[in-house]
Write an enzyme that holds these catalytic residues in place. Structure first.
Site, mmCIF file in Angstrom:
data_model
loop_
_atom_site.group_PDB
_atom_site.id
_atom_site.type_symbol
_atom_site.label_atom_id
_atom_site.label_comp_id
_atom_site.label_asym_id
_atom_site.label_seq_id
_atom_site.Cartn_x
_atom_site.Cartn_y
_atom_site.Cartn_z
ATOM 1 N N TYR A 28 45.992 34.553 34.381
ATOM 2 C CA TYR A 28 47.262 34.662 33.256
ATOM 3 C C TYR A 28 47.580 33.982 31.756
ATOM 4 O O TYR A 28 46.682 34.554 30.829
ATOM 5 C CB TYR A 28 47.707 35.879 33.902
ATOM 6 N N ASP A 44 37.805 37.923 49.502
ATOM 7 C CA ASP A 44 36.151 38.966 49.101
ATOM 8 C C ASP A 44 36.244 39.269 51.052
ATOM 9 O O ASP A 44 36.680 40.540 50.602
ATOM 10 C CB ASP A 44 35.539 38.017 49.616
ATOM 11 N N ASP A 53 46.238 40.966 40.923
ATOM 12 C CA ASP A 53 45.681 42.530 40.460
ATOM 13 C C ASP A 53 44.572 43.434 41.526
ATOM 14 O O ASP A 53 45.170 44.261 41.661
ATOM 15 C CB ASP A 53 45.539 41.749 39.201
#
Ligand code: IPM
Ligand code: MG
Length: 355
Positions: free
Chosen positions: A142, A221, A245
């Site tokens: 980010y 994952d 997020d």
């Protein structure tokens, strides 16, 4: 107690849901003899329209002067489909997180007994789910170097972490785990990413300071998969900004609606409380937005910023009551039932608090 709170309603349904959290907080203040001084300030698209900046300096000062910040939502569709827009509402949120040093985003996922049938997951899978993500909020991809090369035909974003950034977030994770079931999961992608290897190495080195905490290391994952298979097998999870997020959006719907989960962002200066959901622009002004996530964010504010746990517990209790009594917005109703309006739900909560 005197509480000074900055009120950043933001965009879309932000102002409507914030209104309910203010009503509920004022009712709590009345019941417990606190005074709350609310100071509204501009943010998001509303601030771009007014002063051309999604997080103006004046708003920053208001936040710094306050003990806590209560925040609604940010984002407006007129910016979403315009990749060339120079200023975007979301930049306000990122700037605010960075300038207020809000490095730890606390995002719980819990279930409500009266809503188990509303979850997209089978009831027996979600029963007893009560987990908390601690998402790193001021680092990673980010805030890393980004840009274009090759006359704009190549683009890059970089994920950078320092040991200190990882340590301060992980410390919060270990501390939180100590107050809960002493289980901590470090979510990363250490089989591929160097930054993830630094996360794993740093957290591993901290384990000896918290011998009672059982730490597991899992790839992002696999966590995405297990979250929908066995959400109740997790307790405290720590992770970097982007993974957090994505996973917290996935986790937020387990309880039955986007409109239910609160969050806190804590850091070096003060703390900010906001619902996990976005600005839901299509619903703006219609009075259909679920205010419960914002109301529960106010509960977190009483508990975490002021140590007022009884106040927080009462808010949680009246929220449970509204769910059990079916005084809820349409997202929690079925068969075209319009349900109650946003402010009717707020009024109901207030009446229960003052009963
Ligand atoms: C969130 C949001 C923000 C983020 C956006 C609006 C910048 O999705 O708070 O999760 O990506 O952090
Ligand atoms: Mg998000």
């Amino acid at each position: 107690m005197d509480l000074k709170i900055a009120l950043l309603a933001g965009d879309g349904i932000g102002p409507e849901v914030i209104d309910q959290a203010v009503k509920v907080s004022d009712a709590i203040a009345k019941k417990f003899n606190h005074t709350i001084e609310w100071t509204p300030a501009l943010t998001g698209a509303a601030a771009i329209d007014a002063v051309g900046d999604p997080y103006p300096e004046e708003t920053h000062q208001t936040c710094l002067d306050a003990d806590a910040v209560l925040f609604g939502a940010i984002g407006h569709p007129r910016f979403d489909n315009d990749p060339s827009a120079k200023v975007r509402p979301e930049q306000g949120l990122l700037k605010m997180r960075q300038k207020l040093g809000l490095f730890a985003n606390v995002r719980p996922t819990f279930t409500f007994p009266s809503l188990l049938d509303k979850s997209p997951l089978k009831q027996e899978r979600i029963e007893g789910t009560d987990l908390v993500f601690l998402r790193e909020l001021t680092g990673g991809i980010y805030f890393g170097k980004r840009g274009r090369l090759n006359e704009g035909h190549t683009a890059f974003d970089t994920c950078t972490y320092t040991r200190d950034e990882i340590q301060r977030l992980a410390k919060k994770g270990f501390e939180l785990a100590m107050t809960r079931s002493k289980k901590l999961c470090c979510v990363d992608k250490a089989n591929v990413l160097e930054s993830s290897r630094l996360w794993r190495e740093t957290v591993q080195a901290m384990e000896k300071e918290y011998p009672e905490v059982k730490v597991s290391y899992e790839f992002v994952d696999a966590v995405a998969m297990r979250l929908v298979q066995w959400p109740n097998s997790y307790d405290v999870l720590i992770t970097e900004n982007l993974f957090g997020d994505i996973l917290t959006d996935e986790a937020s719907v387990i309880s039955g609606s986007m409109g239910l989960m609160p969050s806190a962002s804590v850091g070096t200066e003060n703390a900010l409380y906001e619902p996990i959901h976005g600005s839901f622009p299509q619903a703006t002004g219609l009075g259909i937005a679920n205010p419960l996530a914002t109301v529960l964010s106010a509960a977190m504010m009483f508990e975490m910023s002021f140590g007022l746990t009884e106040e927080g517990a009462i808010i949680r209790k009246v929220v449970d009551q509204s769910l059990a009594d079916g005084v809820v917005t349409e997202d929690l109703k079925e068969n075209g039932d319009k349900g109650n309006s946003t402010s009717e739900v707020g009024d109901y909560l207030v009446s229960k608090i003052l009963e």
